[in-house]
Scaffold this motif. Structure first.
Motif, mmCIF file in Angstrom:
data_model
loop_
_atom_site.group_PDB
_atom_site.id
_atom_site.type_symbol
_atom_site.label_atom_id
_atom_site.label_comp_id
_atom_site.label_asym_id
_atom_site.label_seq_id
_atom_site.Cartn_x
_atom_site.Cartn_y
_atom_site.Cartn_z
ATOM 1 N N GLY A 1 0.801 -1.211 0.000
ATOM 2 C CA GLY A 1 0.000 0.000 0.000
ATOM 3 C C GLY A 1 0.834 1.262 0.000
ATOM 4 O O GLY A 1 0.438 2.275 0.588
ATOM 5 N N THR A 2 2.003 1.207 -0.650
ATOM 6 C CA THR A 2 2.894 2.360 -0.700
ATOM 7 C C THR A 2 3.171 2.739 -2.148
ATOM 8 O O THR A 2 2.893 1.974 -3.071
ATOM 9 C CB THR A 2 4.232 2.055 0.007
ATOM 10 O OG1 THR A 2 4.884 0.982 -0.690
ATOM 11 C CG2 THR A 2 4.002 1.651 1.449
ATOM 12 N N ALA B 1 0.887 22.793 5.658
ATOM 13 C CA ALA B 1 0.812 21.895 4.501
ATOM 14 C C ALA B 1 2.074 21.046 4.391
ATOM 15 O O ALA B 1 2.014 19.851 4.077
ATOM 16 C CB ALA B 1 0.596 22.700 3.226
ATOM 17 N N GLU B 2 3.214 21.678 4.649
ATOM 18 C CA GLU B 2 4.465 20.933 4.575
ATOM 19 C C GLU B 2 4.588 19.933 5.719
ATOM 20 O O GLU B 2 5.139 18.837 5.539
ATOM 21 C CB GLU B 2 5.643 21.916 4.553
ATOM 22 C CG GLU B 2 5.713 22.684 3.240
ATOM 23 C CD GLU B 2 6.746 23.810 3.285
ATOM 24 O OE1 GLU B 2 7.407 24.029 2.266
ATOM 25 O OE2 GLU B 2 6.868 24.452 4.341
ATOM 26 N N ARG B 3 4.081 20.288 6.886
ATOM 27 C CA ARG B 3 4.066 19.335 8.000
ATOM 28 C C ARG B 3 3.272 18.088 7.614
ATOM 29 O O ARG B 3 3.652 16.965 7.959
ATOM 30 C CB ARG B 3 3.470 19.953 9.265
ATOM 31 C CG ARG B 3 4.342 20.970 9.955
ATOM 32 C CD ARG B 3 3.991 21.096 11.442
ATOM 33 N NE ARG B 3 2.569 21.242 11.718
ATOM 34 C CZ ARG B 3 1.914 22.395 11.722
ATOM 35 N NH1 ARG B 3 2.559 23.516 11.447
ATOM 36 N NH2 ARG B 3 0.620 22.433 12.009
ATOM 37 N N ALA B 4 2.175 18.286 6.906
ATOM 38 C CA ALA B 4 1.357 17.145 6.488
ATOM 39 C C ALA B 4 2.135 16.247 5.532
ATOM 40 O O ALA B 4 2.071 15.010 5.624
ATOM 41 C CB ALA B 4 0.066 17.633 5.827
ATOM 42 N N LEU B 5 2.889 16.850 4.611
ATOM 43 C CA LEU B 5 3.701 16.067 3.678
ATOM 44 C C LEU B 5 4.805 15.314 4.416
ATOM 45 O O LEU B 5 5.095 14.146 4.120
ATOM 46 C CB LEU B 5 4.296 16.983 2.606
ATOM 47 C CG LEU B 5 3.324 17.556 1.578
ATOM 48 C CD1 LEU B 5 4.015 18.621 0.735
ATOM 49 C CD2 LEU B 5 2.765 16.447 0.693
ATOM 50 N N LEU C 1 7.058 10.202 6.852
ATOM 51 C CA LEU C 1 7.399 9.461 8.065
ATOM 52 C C LEU C 1 6.458 8.276 8.269
ATOM 53 O O LEU C 1 6.903 7.174 8.622
ATOM 54 C CB LEU C 1 7.354 10.389 9.274
ATOM 55 C CG LEU C 1 8.405 11.509 9.297
ATOM 56 C CD1 LEU C 1 8.118 12.459 10.457
ATOM 57 C CD2 LEU C 1 9.812 10.943 9.419
ATOM 58 N N ASP C 2 5.166 8.488 8.049
ATOM 59 C CA ASP C 2 4.200 7.406 8.247
ATOM 60 C C ASP C 2 4.443 6.261 7.269
ATOM 61 O O ASP C 2 4.291 5.085 7.617
ATOM 62 C CB ASP C 2 2.774 7.923 8.093
ATOM 63 C CG ASP C 2 2.336 8.803 9.256
ATOM 64 O OD1 ASP C 2 3.013 8.770 10.316
ATOM 65 O OD2 ASP C 2 1.329 9.529 9.108
ATOM 66 N N SER C 3 4.810 6.605 6.030
ATOM 67 C CA SER C 3 5.091 5.576 5.043
ATOM 68 C C SER C 3 6.267 4.711 5.476
ATOM 69 O O SER C 3 6.198 3.472 5.431
ATOM 70 C CB SER C 3 5.391 6.217 3.680
ATOM 71 O OG SER C 3 5.750 5.228 2.731
ATOM 72 N N ALA D 1 -1.057 7.223 1.130
ATOM 73 C CA ALA D 1 -0.618 8.541 0.657
ATOM 74 C C ALA D 1 0.549 8.394 -0.310
ATOM 75 O O ALA D 1 1.452 7.582 -0.088
ATOM 76 C CB ALA D 1 -0.207 9.406 1.839
ATOM 77 N N LYS D 2 0.521 9.146 -1.376
ATOM 78 C CA LYS D 2 1.625 9.139 -2.340
ATOM 79 C C LYS D 2 2.665 10.142 -1.881
ATOM 80 O O LYS D 2 2.376 11.327 -1.755
ATOM 81 C CB LYS D 2 1.126 9.495 -3.737
ATOM 82 C CG LYS D 2 2.219 9.412 -4.808
ATOM 83 C CD LYS D 2 1.650 9.612 -6.183
ATOM 84 C CE LYS D 2 2.740 9.606 -7.244
ATOM 85 N NZ LYS D 2 3.539 8.362 -7.249
ATOM 86 N N ILE D 3 3.869 9.664 -1.606
ATOM 87 C CA ILE D 3 4.916 10.560 -1.127
ATOM 88 C C ILE D 3 5.770 11.027 -2.298
ATOM 89 O O ILE D 3 5.751 10.421 -3.369
ATOM 90 C CB ILE D 3 5.771 9.886 -0.041
ATOM 91 C CG1 ILE D 3 6.515 8.659 -0.596
ATOM 92 C CG2 ILE D 3 4.905 9.483 1.141
ATOM 93 C CD1 ILE D 3 7.453 8.012 0.421
#
Length: 283
Positions: free
Chosen positions: A42-43, A107-111, A116-118, A157-159
């Motif tokens: 799922g990445t 917004a950048e914190r969310a990215l 990190l979550d990935s 999420a797509k990083i």
């Protein structure tokens, strides 16, 4: 996202610390396996361990087919147990004001959290799954552990694309290299992809370095890596009995050596460090 924001568009050869088949260069069965890895995990990226195995004839195909059932079975529960029980140092994190003052907005914190979550999701999974493979072929005593009752799903999420090292500004590349030595005892040449991904935000990466430096000097990051290795192997030993490997390729020795190198060093190291950095980063 800072000066490194333009990195993916710059021309350069991906600098890797071990031989690898890049996702953009993958063809045929390797490309199909990469696509399946992204789907199962799922990445949006294929981690370096798999890209390295792709350079050895038959190794990627055999390793992935051997461990894939674990990813679809009990491995997520054991990975979550690692995340829940990992012995993180008690250490202060970043305030939203600190990040804002450094030019990192909401917004950048969310990215950053997506990145990190990935890694937090895939690193713990790789740790227990590849430890299971090693435990199958190289068994040794391990602590008694139990799986978690439930496990989170991947965020999906797509990083951002992983920037080439030679596309980073020299001072940012040097910072990535310095951070890469934190918590590492013998294999600092293996560059953790997570720091390269975070290089889109140099100010954030600098704050991470400031936070981790005292822990590194005190030896607490090395201790974190050692304890995470043992934790991962213990959970892998439980999963090992579920493996049903097909006849291995002639490259088995090299495949196991690669798995051992990654599990004991960048994967164990970054499973702990990513958890520590993620905890320090506010929502």
């Amino acid at each position: 996202m800072g000066e490194a924001r333009s990195a993916p568009g710059r021309v350069g050869v991906m600098a890797e610390s071990v031989p690898s088949v890049l996702e953009s260069d993958a063809k045929g069965e390797i490309a199909d396996i990469y696509a399946d890895i992204r789907k199962v995990l799922g990445t949006s990226v294929v981690n370096l361990i798999w890209r390295n195995l792709a350079t050895m004839p038959g190794a990627l195909e055999w390793t992935w087919s051997t461990v894939r059932p674990l990813y679809l079975g009990d491995a997520p529960l054991h990975a979550e147990a690692v995340r829940q029980t990992i012995a993180l140092p008690d250490w202060p994190g970043f305030s939203t004001d600190t990040l804002a003052a450094a030019g990192v907005d909401e917004a950048e914190r969310a990215l950053i959290r997506d990145v990190l979550d990935s890694y937090q999701y895939t690193n713990a999974l790789a740790l227990v799954v590849l430890s299971a493979l090693l435990a199958h072929y190289e068994p040794r005593p391990a602590d008694s552990v139990t799986a978690a009752d439930t496990a989170p799903k991947p965020s999906g999420a797509k990083i951002p694309e992983l920037p080439p090292m030679d596309a980073l500004d020299p001072e940012v590349a040097a910072l990535v290299g310095e951070l890469n030595c934190f918590g590492e005892d013998t294999e600092p040449q293996l560059i953790a992809s997570m720091y390269r991904h975070l290089a889109y935000w140099p100010a954030y990466l600098a704050l991470v370095r400031t936070m981790l430096s005292p822990l590194q000097r005190q030896g607490r990051l090395n201790a974190l890596t050692v304890s995470t290795r043992a934790l991962g192997y213990a959970h892998g030993a439980v999963l090992a009995s579920q493996l049903k490997p097909a006849t291995p390729p002639d490259t088995l020795k090299g495949a196991l050596a690669s798995c051992r190198l990654f599990v004991e060093h960048p994967i164990a190291r970054m499973t702990g460090l990513c958890a520590l950095i993620r905890r320090a980063t506010p929502e």
